[in-house]
Design an enzyme around this catalytic site. Structure first.
Site, PDB file in Angstrom:
ATOM      1  N   PRO A 297      14.713  16.379   8.469  1.00 18.57           N
ATOM      2  CA  PRO A 297      14.614  15.769   7.300  1.00 18.57           C
ATOM      3  C   PRO A 297      12.790  16.151   6.517  1.00 18.57           C
ATOM      4  O   PRO A 297      12.305  16.370   7.217  1.00 18.57           O
ATOM      5  CB  PRO A 297      14.467  14.446   7.438  1.00 18.57           C
ATOM      6  CG  PRO A 297      14.057  14.071   8.609  1.00 18.57           C
ATOM      7  CD  PRO A 297      14.257  15.452   9.615  1.00 18.57           C
TER       8      PRO A 297
ATOM      9  N   LEU B 164      -0.766   3.617  -0.694  1.00 15.84           N
ATOM     10  CA  LEU B 164      -2.067   3.344  -1.194  1.00 15.84           C
ATOM     11  C   LEU B 164      -3.201   3.996  -0.672  1.00 15.84           C
ATOM     12  O   LEU B 164      -3.335   4.161   0.645  1.00 15.84           O
ATOM     13  CB  LEU B 164      -2.477   1.631  -1.160  1.00 15.84           C
ATOM     14  CG  LEU B 164      -3.447   0.971  -2.264  1.00 15.84           C
ATOM     15  CD1 LEU B 164      -2.601   1.493  -3.679  1.00 15.84           C
ATOM     16  CD2 LEU B 164      -3.365  -0.415  -2.107  1.00 15.84           C
ATOM     17  N   GLU B 165      -4.146   4.772  -1.378  1.00 17.79           N
ATOM     18  CA  GLU B 165      -5.147   5.567  -0.886  1.00 17.79           C
ATOM     19  C   GLU B 165      -6.055   4.769   0.156  1.00 17.79           C
ATOM     20  O   GLU B 165      -6.130   3.525  -0.108  1.00 17.79           O
ATOM     21  CB  GLU B 165      -6.072   6.144  -2.004  1.00 17.79           C
ATOM     22  CG  GLU B 165      -6.825   4.918  -2.747  1.00 17.79           C
ATOM     23  CD  GLU B 165      -7.800   5.794  -3.699  1.00 17.79           C
ATOM     24  OE1 GLU B 165      -8.656   4.819  -4.275  1.00 17.79           O
ATOM     25  OE2 GLU B 165      -7.799   6.647  -4.018  1.00 17.79           O
ATOM     26  N   GLY B 166      -6.749   5.428   0.898  1.00 17.71           N
ATOM     27  CA  GLY B 166      -7.576   4.916   2.083  1.00 17.71           C
ATOM     28  C   GLY B 166      -7.119   5.007   3.554  1.00 17.71           C
ATOM     29  O   GLY B 166      -7.895   4.549   4.403  1.00 17.71           O
TER      30      GLY B 166
END
Lengths: 63, 63, 63, 63, 63, 63
Positions: free
Chosen positions: D2, D9-11
């Protein structure tokens, strides 16, 4: 649900995105009965160098 | 229509992307009869730190 | 790499898709030096009831 | 196959992503019999200014 | 968050998908500290007629 | 531009989608000054068997 991805040319302000999120979330509630806490919206900022239209690079169309 | 998203490792030049847009738009016209002004192409540049393959981070495979 | 998603109105034939895959794979090779076995293409067939344009449902624009 | 896209969310650190790629690739093998070299994973880092939830910009919810 | 899209060849069973969801959600928790109720997973079943690889339609490679 | 993808649980009616398209297109115009003919919206209907939440298959959560 729903999960909404908004692919848009870079440059929209925080305020514009804030308003658009508000309006789309309201629309999901009023047209499909979806509560606000179930609506997720993601913006994808597109740069002119990464966007092709009419067989051309958008950056070339701007210059 | 069509809307074509190209997820690709970062580093391709503007010239390469320009040529690829041109060729893909021609291909859409010649194989599916789609006029150039209906073909939209979006590049998504992938960094080695954000790409996993063979169970590994691509950045680790490069080093 | 690259991974190419083609969102297109339903109805294109297998033959048209076969040809388009061939042409896009060639284009990736000739414009970006990418070998054929690294090019993955996914079609997403869009029905008129699931496509909105100019503020309208595409199915309404057809009738 | 797949092809897995992870919008997050960034970080997240490189180490966290490395571990997650490993675990997801193992899961694809053990639950669906898919060999590791067929599993492709893409991270999309989302900034608080580009994410809307509960009708609000996520950046506003953090402040 | 995260929102995970799994594009995969059609044919995986409900049981396989159930197990994969469980394992990926566990992995998100153990590697990135994300609670289970924040993990959303979407499968996109790909048909052989809508998938191109090595310049060919996958359906042709199977026959 | 923008290109908006709406991933949503199957079952919404044509009328609901028609209204949502109208409202989102209006919102794009009024909040970001985007003309209606530049707004493209795609719905992706998600079946309960292809959606995972809280570590479970959504179909299992319904029964």
């Amino acid at each position: 649900m729903p999960f909404i991805t908004v692919k848009i040319l870079e440059g929209k302000t925080k305020e514009q995105k804030r308003e658009f999120i508000k309006r789309v979330t309201e629309a999901a509630g009023e047209t499909m009965g979806i509560p606000a806490d179930k609506v997720f919206i993601f913006f994808e900022d597109l740069t002119p160098d990464n966007y092709g239209k009419h067989g051309q690079l958008y950056a070339d169309m701007e210059s």
